[in-house]
Design an enzyme around this catalytic site. Structure first.
Site, mmCIF file in Angstrom:
data_model
loop_
_atom_site.group_PDB
_atom_site.id
_atom_site.type_symbol
_atom_site.label_atom_id
_atom_site.label_comp_id
_atom_site.label_asym_id
_atom_site.label_seq_id
_atom_site.Cartn_x
_atom_site.Cartn_y
_atom_site.Cartn_z
ATOM 1 N N SER A 1 0.852 -1.177 0.000
ATOM 2 C CA SER A 1 0.000 0.000 0.000
ATOM 3 C C SER A 1 0.889 1.228 0.000
ATOM 4 O O SER A 1 1.946 1.242 0.626
ATOM 5 C CB SER A 1 -0.903 -0.023 1.230
ATOM 6 O OG SER A 1 -0.891 1.233 1.850
ATOM 7 N N LYS A 2 0.441 2.252 -0.713
ATOM 8 C CA LYS A 2 1.258 3.465 -0.827
ATOM 9 C C LYS A 2 1.451 4.138 0.521
ATOM 10 O O LYS A 2 2.344 4.949 0.699
ATOM 11 C CB LYS A 2 0.620 4.429 -1.816
ATOM 12 C CG LYS A 2 0.813 3.903 -3.218
ATOM 13 C CD LYS A 2 0.297 4.810 -4.291
ATOM 14 C CE LYS A 2 0.376 4.057 -5.608
ATOM 15 N NZ LYS A 2 -0.814 4.142 -6.400
ATOM 16 N N ARG A 3 0.597 3.786 1.465
ATOM 17 C CA ARG A 3 0.715 4.407 2.792
ATOM 18 C C ARG A 3 1.705 3.688 3.697
ATOM 19 O O ARG A 3 2.038 4.161 4.758
ATOM 20 C CB ARG A 3 -0.665 4.460 3.462
ATOM 21 C CG ARG A 3 -1.458 5.676 3.039
ATOM 22 C CD ARG A 3 -2.844 5.612 3.635
ATOM 23 N NE ARG A 3 -3.583 4.480 3.096
ATOM 24 C CZ ARG A 3 -4.286 4.529 1.975
ATOM 25 N NH1 ARG A 3 -4.354 5.636 1.294
ATOM 26 N NH2 ARG A 3 -4.936 3.472 1.527
#
Ligand code: GLU
Length: 483
Positions: free
Chosen positions: A253-255
């Site tokens: 996930s980009k987070r």
């Protein structure tokens, strides 16, 4: 036959690690077999295109050292244009050929009518239901009426009860039944082709021999095979690479703080392109042998598509940092200074500092840096600490004899005119001689009393950078602990 492979980004976003890996494996494959590597821009998803998507894709491919042989800025007239939106006439011509052959047909149904066909069905079922073939099976009169509508899409007439099988370079034999696929649109009302159609026309006309791409495209392959078959064209060899996942096997996930998505971010962090190239090459592929630090040339020589992994590739930030640190160690100091400079400036660390000071600071951490931006953390860790001696360090310094050593050390530091690394080294030695303190009982008190820490980079070098006035202030503060 010359090997020709392509990377076909949609400019709907910037170059990220997943598509960079696709590009990189295609590149290695092309170079390995003395073939050609093409970058084609698949820009037909007009609503989702971002203005600088194409530019970013090309810029960061170049930054990574993935130099392509043909693209929008490196044209081979035989195959140009390289942007799909500039090839609309070509798709139309080929779509009409299929209509003429009776292998595709015009569909006049409106969005509302198509929605009505799916009405009442659950989303799951609706996504599986096939188009009713109303326009294909319409009687001549009915068709006349429909034609009055003017606008149409072109649908491919999917052959019934057919199995499409191909030998995937990574996955082995893969089969799909045509009965799972409804008549799909190849050309939209606005004259723009759908991906599965355009990709075949382009791959064929551009003489692409191998298609290496992400496994999310595997279910598209039977549709593409239908088009090859309809035209009587030889399909390329397909290879679908597995996903990149987190260490726990979950989706990236980009987070996620341990994951860096975009190649531009790696540049900002101060990763080296050669190191990132090396790291990406090991995402879902491994060479024979143990050696993992491999240059582009070595990777090309060692690349073997049979060693592409069948299980998901794990993104390991520690491995990335290790690989990058190996490349940083080999980097000449002046180059590393340039890489660190923007970070030092941004955090005002280089403010009012001489060039010599900056160079020495970078040299001090040369062997510890994983990426350039880390110099800020290291600086803060070792230089910007609140000077407070606590815990184990305090226990150490309270040992017998330490105070005397520090008094002598401070006295010699005070007298030192030229506060250089060499002279500081001499002062430590001379302190040892005078006080008879040796080894750890000499160096550790000097370190703790000037840095409040028990570990760190080479002490004389570090003290020179801290500066005489501050070193003396700290020594005084330390001696107060004995009052
Ligand atoms: N434009 C497609 C994508 O960005 C390319 C897929 C393919 O390589 O066929 O995923």
């Amino acid at each position: 036959m010359k090997v020709r492979v392509r990377y076909a980004p949609s400019p709907t976003g910037y170059l990220h690690i997943g598509n960079a890996r696709t590009a990189l494996f295609n590149y290695l494959f092309a170079r390995k077999y003395n073939g050609e590597f093409i970058v084609r821009i698949e820009d037909t998803d007009i609503e989702r295109n971002v203005p600088d998507g194409e530019e970013s894709q090309l810029k960061y491919l170049k930054w990574l050292g993935i130099d392509y042989d043909e693209s929008v800025d490196k044209i081979n007239p035989k195959y140009a244009p390289y942007r799909q939106l500039e090839r609309l006439d070509i798709y139309k011509k080929y779509a009409m050929k299929l209509v003429e052959k009776g292998l595709a047909y015009k569909c006049y149904c409106t969005e509302e009518e198509l929605a009505a066909e799916r009405n009442g069905l659950s989303e799951e079922k609706a996504s599986h239901i096939h188009y009713s073939r109303r326009c294909l099976n319409a009687s001549p009169e009915e068709l006349k009426e429909l034609e009055k509508r003017g606008e149409y899409t072109i649908r491919f007439k999917v052959p019934e009860h057919k199995t499409y099988t191909f030998n995937d370079l990574v996955k082995g034999e893969v089969s799909f039944s045509s009965d799972d696929i409804g008549d799909w649109v190849i050309l939209k009302r606005n004259g723009i082709p759908t991906y599965n159609f355009a990709v075949v026309i382009d791959d064929h006309l551009m003489d692409i021999t191998h298609v290496l791409r992400g496994e999310e495209h595997i279910t598209n392959t039977p549709k593409q095979l239908m088009i090859y078959e309809a035209f009587g064209w030889e399909p390329p060899v397909f290879g679908h690479m597995t996903l990149i996942v987190k260490e726990d096997g979950k989706k990236l996930s980009k987070r996620d703080p341990n994951y860096i998505a975009f190649i531009s971010q790696y540049e900002e962090y101060g990763y080296l392109p050669e190191a990132l190239f090396n790291f990406i090459a090991l995402l879902g592929w491994s060479p024979e042998g143990e050696e993992e630090i491999l240059s582009k040339e070595e990777l090309i020589a060692k690349f073997d598509e049979k060693r592409l992994s069948k299980s998901p590739a794990t993104f390991d930030r520690n491995k990335l940092n290790y690989i990058n640190s190996c490349y940083i160690k080999k980097l000449p100091l002046d180059k590393l200074v340039e890489l660190c400079r923007p970070h030092l400036e941004k955090h005002k660390i280089s403010l009012n500092r001489s060039e010599e000071w900056i160079t020495k600071l970078v040299a001090l951490f040369h062997d510890r840096l994983s990426y350039a931006k880390e110099i800020v953390d290291l600086y803060h860790e070792f230089f910007e600490t609140e000077f407070n001696i606590e815990g184990e360090a305090l226990d150490f310094i309270k040992q017998d004899g330490v105070k005397e050593t520090l008094i002598v050390f401070k006295d010699k530091v005070e007298k030192l005119e030229d506060f250089t690394e060499e002279n500081i080294q001499e002062v430590i030695k001379a302190t040892g001689k005078e006080t008879k303190a040796k080894g750890k009982m000499l160096y550790m008190p000097c370190r703790i009393a000037t840095t409040a820490q028990m570990h760190g980079p080479e002490l004389p070098k570090m003290l020179e950078l801290i500066g005489k006035a501050e070193v003396l202030r700290r020594l005084e503060k330390t001696l107060e602990l004995f009052d």
